[in-house]
Design a protein around this motif. Structure first.
Motif, PDB file in Angstrom:
ATOM      1  N   LYS A 135     -57.998  28.144  43.000  1.00 11.09           N
ATOM      2  CA  LYS A 135     -58.171  28.813  41.713  1.00 11.09           C
ATOM      3  C   LYS A 135     -58.899  27.856  40.791  1.00 11.09           C
ATOM      4  CE  LYS A 135     -53.559  27.712  39.918  1.00 11.09           C
ATOM      5  NZ  LYS A 135     -52.319  28.239  39.380  1.00 11.09           N
ATOM      6  N   PRO A 136     -59.666  28.390  39.872  1.00  2.76           N
ATOM      7  CA  PRO A 136     -60.438  27.508  38.992  1.00  2.76           C
ATOM      8  C   PRO A 136     -59.533  26.742  38.027  1.00  2.76           C
ATOM      9  CG  PRO A 136     -60.668  29.784  38.296  1.00  2.76           C
ATOM     10  CD  PRO A 136     -59.878  29.788  39.573  1.00  2.76           C
ATOM     11  N   THR A 137     -59.926  25.556  37.735  1.00  6.13           N
ATOM     12  CA  THR A 137     -59.247  24.775  36.702  1.00  6.13           C
ATOM     13  C   THR A 137     -60.292  24.377  35.675  1.00  6.13           C
ATOM     14  OG1 THR A 137     -59.543  22.746  37.958  1.00  6.13           O
ATOM     15  CG2 THR A 137     -57.463  23.874  38.224  1.00  6.13           C
ATOM     16  N   ILE A 138     -59.920  24.441  34.454  1.00  5.00           N
ATOM     17  CA  ILE A 138     -60.829  24.094  33.366  1.00  5.00           C
ATOM     18  C   ILE A 138     -60.273  22.866  32.661  1.00  5.00           C
ATOM     19  CG2 ILE A 138     -61.822  24.866  31.181  1.00  5.00           C
ATOM     20  CD1 ILE A 138     -61.664  27.727  32.295  1.00  5.00           C
ATOM     21  N   THR A 139     -61.118  21.870  32.507  1.00  7.86           N
ATOM     22  CA  THR A 139     -60.713  20.620  31.879  1.00  7.86           C
ATOM     23  C   THR A 139     -61.613  20.344  30.684  1.00  7.86           C
ATOM     24  OG1 THR A 139     -60.100  19.792  34.051  1.00  7.86           O
ATOM     25  CG2 THR A 139     -60.302  18.169  32.300  1.00  7.86           C
ATOM     26  N   ASN A 140     -61.016  19.998  29.570  1.00  6.46           N
ATOM     27  CA  ASN A 140     -61.808  19.625  28.398  1.00  6.46           C
ATOM     28  C   ASN A 140     -62.516  18.300  28.652  1.00  6.46           C
ATOM     29  OD1 ASN A 140     -61.170  21.818  26.734  1.00  6.46           O
ATOM     30  ND2 ASN A 140     -59.237  20.889  26.143  1.00  6.46           N
ATOM     31  N   VAL A 141     -63.732  18.216  28.137  1.00  8.27           N
ATOM     32  CA  VAL A 141     -64.518  16.991  28.246  1.00  8.27           C
ATOM     33  C   VAL A 141     -64.662  16.420  26.837  1.00  8.27           C
ATOM     34  CG1 VAL A 141     -66.772  16.065  28.906  1.00  8.27           C
ATOM     35  CG2 VAL A 141     -65.746  17.905  30.232  1.00  8.27           C
ATOM     36  N   SER A 142     -64.649  15.112  26.732  1.00 15.05           N
ATOM     37  CA  SER A 142     -64.791  14.474  25.420  1.00 15.05           C
ATOM     38  C   SER A 142     -66.125  14.844  24.786  1.00 15.05           C
ATOM     39  CB  SER A 142     -64.727  12.950  25.560  1.00 15.05           C
ATOM     40  OG  SER A 142     -63.481  12.570  26.059  1.00 15.05           O
ATOM     41  N   LEU A 143     -66.101  15.034  23.481  1.00 13.91           N
ATOM     42  CA  LEU A 143     -67.312  15.345  22.743  1.00 13.91           C
ATOM     43  C   LEU A 143     -68.131  14.074  22.542  1.00 13.91           C
ATOM     44  CD1 LEU A 143     -65.817  17.742  20.046  1.00 13.91           C
ATOM     45  CD2 LEU A 143     -67.130  18.364  22.076  1.00 13.91           C
ATOM     46  N   PRO A 144     -69.467  14.223  22.422  1.00 13.15           N
ATOM     47  CA  PRO A 144     -70.302  13.038  22.209  1.00 13.15           C
ATOM     48  C   PRO A 144     -69.994  12.336  20.879  1.00 13.15           C
ATOM     49  CG  PRO A 144     -71.643  15.047  22.228  1.00 13.15           C
ATOM     50  CD  PRO A 144     -70.241  15.436  22.556  1.00 13.15           C
ATOM     51  N   THR A 145     -69.554  13.122  19.897  1.00 12.13           N
ATOM     52  CA  THR A 145     -69.195  12.551  18.604  1.00 12.13           C
ATOM     53  C   THR A 145     -68.218  13.472  17.895  1.00 12.13           C
ATOM     54  OG1 THR A 145     -69.995  11.723  16.474  1.00 12.13           O
ATOM     55  CG2 THR A 145     -71.179  13.585  17.396  1.00 12.13           C
ATOM     56  N   SER A 146     -67.399  12.897  17.042  1.00  9.91           N
ATOM     57  CA  SER A 146     -66.487  13.721  16.262  1.00  9.91           C
ATOM     58  C   SER A 146     -66.917  13.747  14.792  1.00  9.91           C
ATOM     59  CB  SER A 146     -65.059  13.174  16.376  1.00  9.91           C
ATOM     60  OG  SER A 146     -65.009  11.849  15.904  1.00  9.91           O
ATOM     61  N   ILE A 147     -68.083  13.199  14.536  1.00  4.51           N
ATOM     62  CA  ILE A 147     -68.624  13.158  13.170  1.00  4.51           C
ATOM     63  C   ILE A 147     -69.551  14.345  12.972  1.00  4.51           C
ATOM     64  CG2 ILE A 147     -70.019  11.818  11.537  1.00  4.51           C
ATOM     65  CD1 ILE A 147     -69.034   9.317  13.085  1.00  4.51           C
ATOM     66  N   LEU A 148     -69.342  15.062  11.904  1.00  2.00           N
ATOM     67  CA  LEU A 148     -70.148  16.234  11.599  1.00  2.00           C
ATOM     68  C   LEU A 148     -71.444  15.797  10.922  1.00  2.00           C
ATOM     69  CD1 LEU A 148     -70.017  19.277  11.850  1.00  2.00           C
ATOM     70  CD2 LEU A 148     -68.923  19.380   9.637  1.00  2.00           C
ATOM     71  N   ASN A 149     -72.573  16.127  11.538  1.00  2.03           N
ATOM     72  CA  ASN A 149     -73.892  15.788  11.011  1.00  2.03           C
ATOM     73  C   ASN A 149     -74.704  17.053  10.831  1.00  2.03           C
ATOM     74  OD1 ASN A 149     -73.580  12.930  11.051  1.00  2.03           O
ATOM     75  ND2 ASN A 149     -73.856  12.964  13.271  1.00  2.03           N
ATOM     76  N   ALA A 150     -75.818  16.948  10.118  1.00  2.00           N
ATOM     77  CA  ALA A 150     -76.725  18.060   9.958  1.00  2.00           C
ATOM     78  C   ALA A 150     -77.390  18.362  11.307  1.00  2.00           C
ATOM     79  CB  ALA A 150     -77.793  17.734   8.914  1.00  2.00           C
ATOM     80  N   GLY A 151     -77.725  19.625  11.543  1.00  2.00           N
ATOM     81  CA  GLY A 151     -78.413  19.999  12.785  1.00  2.00           C
ATOM     82  C   GLY A 151     -77.463  20.588  13.811  1.00  2.00           C
ATOM     83  N   THR A 152     -77.923  20.654  15.044  1.00  2.00           N
ATOM     84  CA  THR A 152     -77.152  21.235  16.140  1.00  2.00           C
ATOM     85  C   THR A 152     -76.088  20.245  16.602  1.00  2.00           C
ATOM     86  OG1 THR A 152     -79.109  22.482  16.852  1.00  2.00           O
ATOM     87  CG2 THR A 152     -77.326  22.246  18.448  1.00  2.00           C
ATOM     88  N   GLN A 153     -74.877  20.745  16.732  1.00  2.00           N
ATOM     89  CA  GLN A 153     -73.748  19.915  17.150  1.00  2.00           C
ATOM     90  C   GLN A 153     -73.052  20.542  18.363  1.00  2.00           C
ATOM     91  OE1 GLN A 153     -72.203  17.070  15.506  1.00  2.00           O
ATOM     92  NE2 GLN A 153     -74.204  16.927  14.572  1.00  2.00           N
ATOM     93  N   THR A 154     -72.526  19.722  19.215  1.00  2.00           N
ATOM     94  CA  THR A 154     -71.704  20.199  20.326  1.00  2.00           C
ATOM     95  C   THR A 154     -70.274  20.327  19.806  1.00  2.00           C
ATOM     96  OG1 THR A 154     -73.092  19.032  21.925  1.00  2.00           O
ATOM     97  CG2 THR A 154     -70.871  19.657  22.638  1.00  2.00           C
ATOM     98  N   GLU A 155     -69.734  21.547  19.896  1.00  2.00           N
ATOM     99  CA  GLU A 155     -68.391  21.809  19.388  1.00  2.00           C
ATOM    100  C   GLU A 155     -67.323  21.730  20.467  1.00  2.00           C
ATOM    101  OE1 GLU A 155     -68.326  25.518  17.370  1.00  2.00           O
ATOM    102  OE2 GLU A 155     -69.603  24.818  15.740  1.00  2.00           O
ATOM    103  N   ALA A 156     -67.716  22.030  21.702  1.00  2.00           N
ATOM    104  CA  ALA A 156     -66.748  21.990  22.796  1.00  2.00           C
ATOM    105  C   ALA A 156     -67.483  21.812  24.113  1.00  2.00           C
ATOM    106  CB  ALA A 156     -65.943  23.278  22.836  1.00  2.00           C
ATOM    107  N   GLN A 157     -66.831  21.143  25.055  1.00  2.00           N
ATOM    108  CA  GLN A 157     -67.347  21.000  26.409  1.00  2.00           C
ATOM    109  C   GLN A 157     -66.186  21.148  27.372  1.00  2.00           C
ATOM    110  OE1 GLN A 157     -69.128  17.059  26.277  1.00  2.00           O
ATOM    111  NE2 GLN A 157     -71.172  17.946  26.287  1.00  2.00           N
ATOM    112  N   PHE A 158     -66.476  21.730  28.519  1.00  2.00           N
ATOM    113  CA  PHE A 158     -65.465  21.814  29.561  1.00  2.00           C
ATOM    114  C   PHE A 158     -66.118  21.847  30.907  1.00  2.00           C
ATOM    115  CE2 PHE A 158     -66.228  26.117  28.079  1.00  2.00           C
ATOM    116  CZ  PHE A 158     -66.418  26.838  29.242  1.00  2.00           C
TER     117      PHE A 158
END
Length: 174
Positions: free
Chosen positions: A151-174
């Protein structure tokens, strides 16, 4: 006059997908004694999904807490009967019995995938404090459990940064 009844216990797991070559818990049964002490001698379980589902199960395993009481293979009629049990149910008390299925290979080279390997208690035999045996027939079911190769398992991956900047940001990865 004493009596012994059974019901699906609240600790029974919810319906879920289970994987081959594992031993998931598929039910908990609560035996309730009234006005006498009893000893459970025999339990018969039936596989809810029929013959195809039974092919996925090596043994039905009965446990009293962490102690394995019985491991019984499925017979050709889709049932497993554990005999010679000596499970005490004290006077006017409850006894919880957990049921596990020891699964074999699912998928290529094994049993069909997606089968319901849940079980139903279809009969039980007990003895009262005077040594009189009684056998009760009737079905007490728990939830369905569907067997898959994996069965599939989904694991959270650490974000590249937790600082909010202008522009496109990664909000979640798995």
């Amino acid at each position: 006059v004493g009596s012994l009844s059974v019901s699906a216990d609240a600790s029974t797991p919810v319906t879920s997908a289970v994987v081959g070559n594992s031993m998931p818990k598929v039910g908990s049964y609560k035996f309730t004694s009234l006005n006498d002490a009893f000893t459970i001698n025999e339990l018969t379980f039936e596989v809810q999904g029929g013959t195809n589902a039974a092919a996925a199960i090596k043994d039905i395993v009965i446990k009293d807490g962490a102690t394995t009481i019985s491991a019984t293979p499925i017979n050709p009629s889709n049932r497993a009967t554990s005999t010679g049990l000596m499970l005490p149910v004290p006077l006017s008390a409850n006894k919880i019995i957990d049921v596990y299925v020891d699964l074999g290979t699912i998928g290529t080279g094994g049993a069909l995938t997606g089968q319901n390997v849940g079980v139903s208690l279809v009969s039980y035999e007990y003895m009262n404090s005077n040594g009189v045996k009684t056998k009760i027939f009737g079905s007490t079911s728990t939830n369905p459990f569907y067997a898959f190769k994996t069965k599939p398992t989904i694991t959270n991956v650490s974000l590249p940064t937790s600082i909010l900047n202008a522009g496109t940001q990664t909000e979640a990865q798995f």
